[in-house]
Scaffold this active site. Structure first.
Site, PDB file in Angstrom:
ATOM      1  N   GLN A 115      49.971  54.972  31.569  1.00 15.06           N
ATOM      2  CA  GLN A 115      51.734  55.174  31.240  1.00 15.06           C
ATOM      3  C   GLN A 115      52.306  55.303  31.952  1.00 15.06           C
ATOM      4  O   GLN A 115      53.300  55.097  31.736  1.00 15.06           O
ATOM      5  CB  GLN A 115      51.422  55.072  29.804  1.00 15.06           C
ATOM      6  CG  GLN A 115      50.945  54.549  28.378  1.00 15.06           C
ATOM      7  CD  GLN A 115      50.734  55.367  27.554  1.00 15.06           C
ATOM      8  OE1 GLN A 115      51.828  55.147  26.474  1.00 15.06           O
ATOM      9  NE2 GLN A 115      49.442  56.054  27.014  1.00 15.06           N
ATOM     10  N   HIS A 133      54.193  51.664  32.414  1.00 15.09           N
ATOM     11  CA  HIS A 133      55.808  51.719  32.317  1.00 15.09           C
ATOM     12  C   HIS A 133      56.651  51.878  33.713  1.00 15.09           C
ATOM     13  O   HIS A 133      57.236  52.640  34.009  1.00 15.09           O
ATOM     14  CB  HIS A 133      55.773  52.724  31.571  1.00 15.09           C
ATOM     15  CG  HIS A 133      55.796  53.049  30.635  1.00 15.09           C
ATOM     16  ND1 HIS A 133      55.047  53.878  29.892  1.00 15.09           N
ATOM     17  CD2 HIS A 133      54.863  51.620  29.274  1.00 15.09           C
ATOM     18  CE1 HIS A 133      55.181  53.598  27.894  1.00 15.09           C
ATOM     19  NE2 HIS A 133      55.147  51.765  28.345  1.00 15.09           N
TER      20      HIS A 133
HETATM   21  C1  BJW Z   1      46.735  66.480  27.159  1.00 19.44           C
HETATM   22  C2  BJW Z   1      46.845  67.736  28.162  1.00 19.44           C
HETATM   23  C3  BJW Z   1      46.031  67.452  28.806  1.00 19.44           C
HETATM   24  C4  BJW Z   1      48.702  67.480  26.945  1.00 19.44           C
HETATM   25  N1  BJW Z   1      44.910  67.251  29.271  1.00 19.44           N
HETATM   26  N2  BJW Z   1      46.235  65.820  26.962  1.00 19.44           N
HETATM   27  C5  BJW Z   1      56.082  49.124  17.511  1.00 19.44           C
HETATM   28  C6  BJW Z   1      56.037  50.566  16.018  1.00 19.44           C
HETATM   29  C7  BJW Z   1      57.310  51.017  17.003  1.00 19.44           C
HETATM   30  C8  BJW Z   1      58.433  51.058  17.240  1.00 19.44           C
HETATM   31  C9  BJW Z   1      57.712  50.295  18.667  1.00 19.44           C
HETATM   32  C10 BJW Z   1      56.846  49.384  18.668  1.00 19.44           C
HETATM   33  N3  BJW Z   1      56.512  48.257  19.349  1.00 19.44           N
HETATM   34  C11 BJW Z   1      58.068  48.495  19.817  1.00 19.44           C
HETATM   35  C12 BJW Z   1      58.626  50.063  19.552  1.00 19.44           C
HETATM   36  C13 BJW Z   1      60.153  50.462  20.068  1.00 19.44           C
HETATM   37  C14 BJW Z   1      59.612  51.267  21.904  1.00 19.44           C
HETATM   38  C15 BJW Z   1      58.329  52.470  20.701  1.00 19.44           C
HETATM   39  O1  BJW Z   1      57.515  52.355  20.783  1.00 19.44           O
HETATM   40  N4  BJW Z   1      59.104  53.707  20.240  1.00 19.44           N
HETATM   41  C16 BJW Z   1      58.168  54.647  19.501  1.00 19.44           C
HETATM   42  C17 BJW Z   1      58.796  55.908  20.650  1.00 19.44           C
HETATM   43  C18 BJW Z   1      58.895  54.485  17.759  1.00 19.44           C
HETATM   44  N5  BJW Z   1      58.866  50.724  22.687  1.00 19.44           N
HETATM   45  C19 BJW Z   1      59.906  50.584  23.353  1.00 19.44           C
HETATM   46  O2  BJW Z   1      61.099  50.386  23.549  1.00 19.44           O
HETATM   47  C20 BJW Z   1      58.839  49.788  24.738  1.00 19.44           C
HETATM   48  N6  BJW Z   1      59.503  48.382  24.753  1.00 19.44           N
HETATM   49  C21 BJW Z   1      59.297  46.985  23.644  1.00 19.44           C
HETATM   50  O3  BJW Z   1      58.544  47.261  22.924  1.00 19.44           O
HETATM   51  O4  BJW Z   1      59.358  46.095  24.525  1.00 19.44           O
HETATM   52  C22 BJW Z   1      59.327  45.395  23.657  1.00 19.44           C
HETATM   53  C23 BJW Z   1      60.976  44.722  23.058  1.00 19.44           C
HETATM   54  C24 BJW Z   1      62.258  44.872  24.004  1.00 19.44           C
HETATM   55  C25 BJW Z   1      63.406  44.707  22.866  1.00 19.44           C
HETATM   56  C26 BJW Z   1      63.149  44.107  21.672  1.00 19.44           C
HETATM   57  C27 BJW Z   1      62.299  44.421  21.101  1.00 19.44           C
HETATM   58  C28 BJW Z   1      61.160  44.495  21.556  1.00 19.44           C
HETATM   59  C29 BJW Z   1      58.832  50.532  25.490  1.00 19.44           C
HETATM   60  C30 BJW Z   1      58.540  51.640  26.088  1.00 19.44           C
HETATM   61  C31 BJW Z   1      58.691  52.724  27.085  1.00 19.44           C
HETATM   62  C32 BJW Z   1      57.905  54.071  27.179  1.00 19.44           C
HETATM   63  N7  BJW Z   1      58.830  54.419  28.318  1.00 19.44           N
HETATM   64  C33 BJW Z   1      58.975  56.052  28.745  1.00 19.44           C
HETATM   65  C34 BJW Z   1      59.471  56.617  29.601  1.00 19.44           C
HETATM   66  C35 BJW Z   1      58.803  56.127  31.169  1.00 19.44           C
HETATM   67  C36 BJW Z   1      59.852  56.903  32.364  1.00 19.44           C
HETATM   68  C37 BJW Z   1      59.754  57.766  32.444  1.00 19.44           C
HETATM   69  O5  BJW Z   1      58.633  58.723  32.427  1.00 19.44           O
HETATM   70  O6  BJW Z   1      60.893  58.419  32.454  1.00 19.44           O
HETATM   71  O7  BJW Z   1      57.173  56.000  29.079  1.00 19.44           O
HETATM   72  S1  BJW Z   1      59.210  56.963  27.127  1.00 19.44           S
HETATM   73  C38 BJW Z   1      57.407  57.861  27.181  1.00 19.44           C
HETATM   74  O8  BJW Z   1      56.609  57.917  26.593  1.00 19.44           O
HETATM   75  C39 BJW Z   1      57.090  57.239  28.564  1.00 19.44           C
HETATM   76  C40 BJW Z   1      55.435  57.905  28.524  1.00 19.44           C
HETATM   77  O9  BJW Z   1      54.858  56.526  29.472  1.00 19.44           O
HETATM   78  C41 BJW Z   1      55.210  56.785  27.096  1.00 19.44           C
HETATM   79  C42 BJW Z   1      54.404  57.774  26.154  1.00 19.44           C
HETATM   80  O10 BJW Z   1      53.936  58.634  26.436  1.00 19.44           O
HETATM   81  P1  BJW Z   1      52.245  59.870  26.459  1.00 19.44           P
HETATM   82  O11 BJW Z   1      52.116  59.905  28.221  1.00 19.44           O
HETATM   83  O12 BJW Z   1      51.790  59.644  25.522  1.00 19.44           O
HETATM   84  O13 BJW Z   1      53.212  61.375  26.245  1.00 19.44           O
HETATM   85  P2  BJW Z   1      53.753  62.708  25.155  1.00 19.44           P
HETATM   86  O14 BJW Z   1      54.273  63.230  25.964  1.00 19.44           O
HETATM   87  O15 BJW Z   1      53.700  61.772  24.068  1.00 19.44           O
HETATM   88  O16 BJW Z   1      51.519  62.816  25.254  1.00 19.44           O
HETATM   89  C43 BJW Z   1      50.731  63.425  25.260  1.00 19.44           C
HETATM   90  C44 BJW Z   1      49.652  63.677  25.454  1.00 19.44           C
HETATM   91  O17 BJW Z   1      48.645  64.262  26.553  1.00 19.44           O
HETATM   92  C45 BJW Z   1      49.678  64.560  23.794  1.00 19.44           C
HETATM   93  O18 BJW Z   1      48.655  63.845  22.825  1.00 19.44           O
HETATM   94  C46 BJW Z   1      48.762  66.276  23.927  1.00 19.44           C
HETATM   95  O19 BJW Z   1      48.734  67.191  23.164  1.00 19.44           O
HETATM   96  C47 BJW Z   1      48.067  65.832  26.201  1.00 19.44           C
HETATM   97  N8  BJW Z   1      47.742  66.754  26.527  1.00 19.44           N
HETATM   98  N9  BJW Z   1      47.778  68.593  27.886  1.00 19.44           N
HETATM   99  C48 BJW Z   1      45.340  65.754  28.063  1.00 19.44           C
HETATM  100  N10 BJW Z   1      45.807  68.701  29.553  1.00 19.44           N
END
Ligand code: BJW
Length: 261
Positions: A115, A133
């Site tokens: 991601q 992403h």
């Molecule tokens: C460690 C560590 C160490 C710490 N070792 N681990 C279904 C249900 C609900 C909502 C939705 C759904 N389907 C779609 C949605 C809406 C939305 C969504 O998911 N919202 C939720 C937040 C509620 N999704 C979207 O909008 C997506 N698009 C989509 O669905 O399109 C279809 C559509 C379009 C139009 C209408 C309708 C449908 C797009 C999502 C895009 C996400 N973008 C981002 C930003 C990217 C650009 C940027 O970087 O600026 O992507 S947001 C951000 O979150 C980024 C990441 O890739 C993503 C995930 O985060 P991640 O990687 O999990 O990070 P964290 O911080 O959350 O977690 C870090 C983890 O690491 C933690 O667990 C720590 O404990 C751990 N950690 N140190 C190992 N040393």
């Protein structure tokens, strides 16, 4: 924090069995895999990006349209941060696993799905990376998605972001990343779901598992019968479906797991 030895042994046994039997290994990563490179995650309560910045302003099309310069500058500063870092032992262990499979287990499959937009997996030597992403080092225009080469970028001064040079376009150039409400790249997403469906073992590393559709990949793999191994210092939204939970930082756990194979 000491690594849970029995859990590590179980995970290593699953991995060994998959390698021996020509299985498909899938690694699915999130921001946590880059944490030890010094790149902040998103949802950490203190240090996460969303603790200081509003995703609505900075990671949506609407936010960019309202204040393109603010969003451009934010990504510029994040790009500089990423540029100044290096891959950590977790990225390296994943790249080594790919090489090990290529050289010693040619009947096995390997897919890395991330991601992350930081390019660190490639910099660590991973060859095939499915970037769900996008990538912060690529650009495209807002209106039509015309690719934009950073080599073309003039000295921008106050005129940020640059404009698309494509004939009659002139729309703002933006980072080629996926913002909230935007579709993920279709082909990449399809490849990721196919890999999840066909996985024998899936390693889920450093993701909170809250952002969809990416977070559905382990669910799909689980339903298709894969063994799921999570590497994360904290339990995630996906922990309940895991077969094996390796609690700790990826930069410590993954190299240890690799030495067991
Ligand atoms: C460690 C560590 C160490 C710490 N070792 N681990 C279904 C249900 C609900 C909502 C939705 C759904 N389907 C779609 C949605 C809406 C939305 C969504 O998911 N919202 C939720 C937040 C509620 N999704 C979207 O909008 C997506 N698009 C989509 O669905 O399109 C279809 C559509 C379009 C139009 C209408 C309708 C449908 C797009 C999502 C895009 C996400 N973008 C981002 C930003 C990217 C650009 C940027 O970087 O600026 O992507 S947001 C951000 O979150 C980024 C990441 O890739 C993503 C995930 O985060 P991640 O990687 O999990 O990070 P964290 O911080 O959350 O977690 C870090 C983890 O690491 C933690 O667990 C720590 O404990 C751990 N950690 N140190 C190992 N040393």
């Amino acid at each position: 924090m000491a690594v849970d030895a029995p859990a590590l042994e179980t995970a290593a046994d699953h991995l060994k069995a998959a390698l021996k039997n020509g299985g498909n290994i899938v690694v699915f990563t999130g921001a946590g895999v880059s944490k030890e490179s010094g790149i902040p995650t998103f949802r950490d309560a203190q240090t996460g990006l969303w603790a200081s910045y509003d995703p609505q302003d900075l990671a949506t099309r609407e936010g960019f349209t309202q204040n393109p310069k603010l969003v451009w500058d934010w990504y510029d500063s994040r790009r500089n941060t990423v540029w100044d870092t290096t891959p950590n032992p977790a990225h390296q262990a994943i790249a080594e696993l790919e090489t090990l499979i290529e050289t010693s287990y040619p009947t096995c499959g390997f897919t890395l799905i991330t991601q992350n937009i930081d390019n660190l997996h490639r910099r660590a030597g991973s060859k095939a990376v499915l970037e769900l992403h996008g990538n912060i080092f690529r650009y495209k225009c807002l209106n039509y998605g015309h690719p934009y080469s950073p080599e073309l970028m003039p000295d921008l001064g106050e005129h940020r972001p640059p404009k698309c040079p494509h004939q009659n376009c002139n729309s703002d150039i933006r980072p080629d990343v996926v913002w909230f409400g935007e579709m993920l790249p279709t082909q990449t997403l399809e490849q990721a779901f196919t890999a999840a469906q066909e996985a024998t073992v899936m390693l889920v590393v450093g993701t909170s598992g809250v952002v969809h559709p990416a977070a559905s990949l382990p669910v799909v793999a689980n339903e298709a019968g894969a063994v799921l191994i999570e590497v994360n210092p904290e339990p995630s939204e996906l922990s309940l479906i895991m077969d094996c939970y390796l609690q700790g930082p990826a930069g410590k756990i993954l190299p240890t797991l690799m030495t067991e194979n």
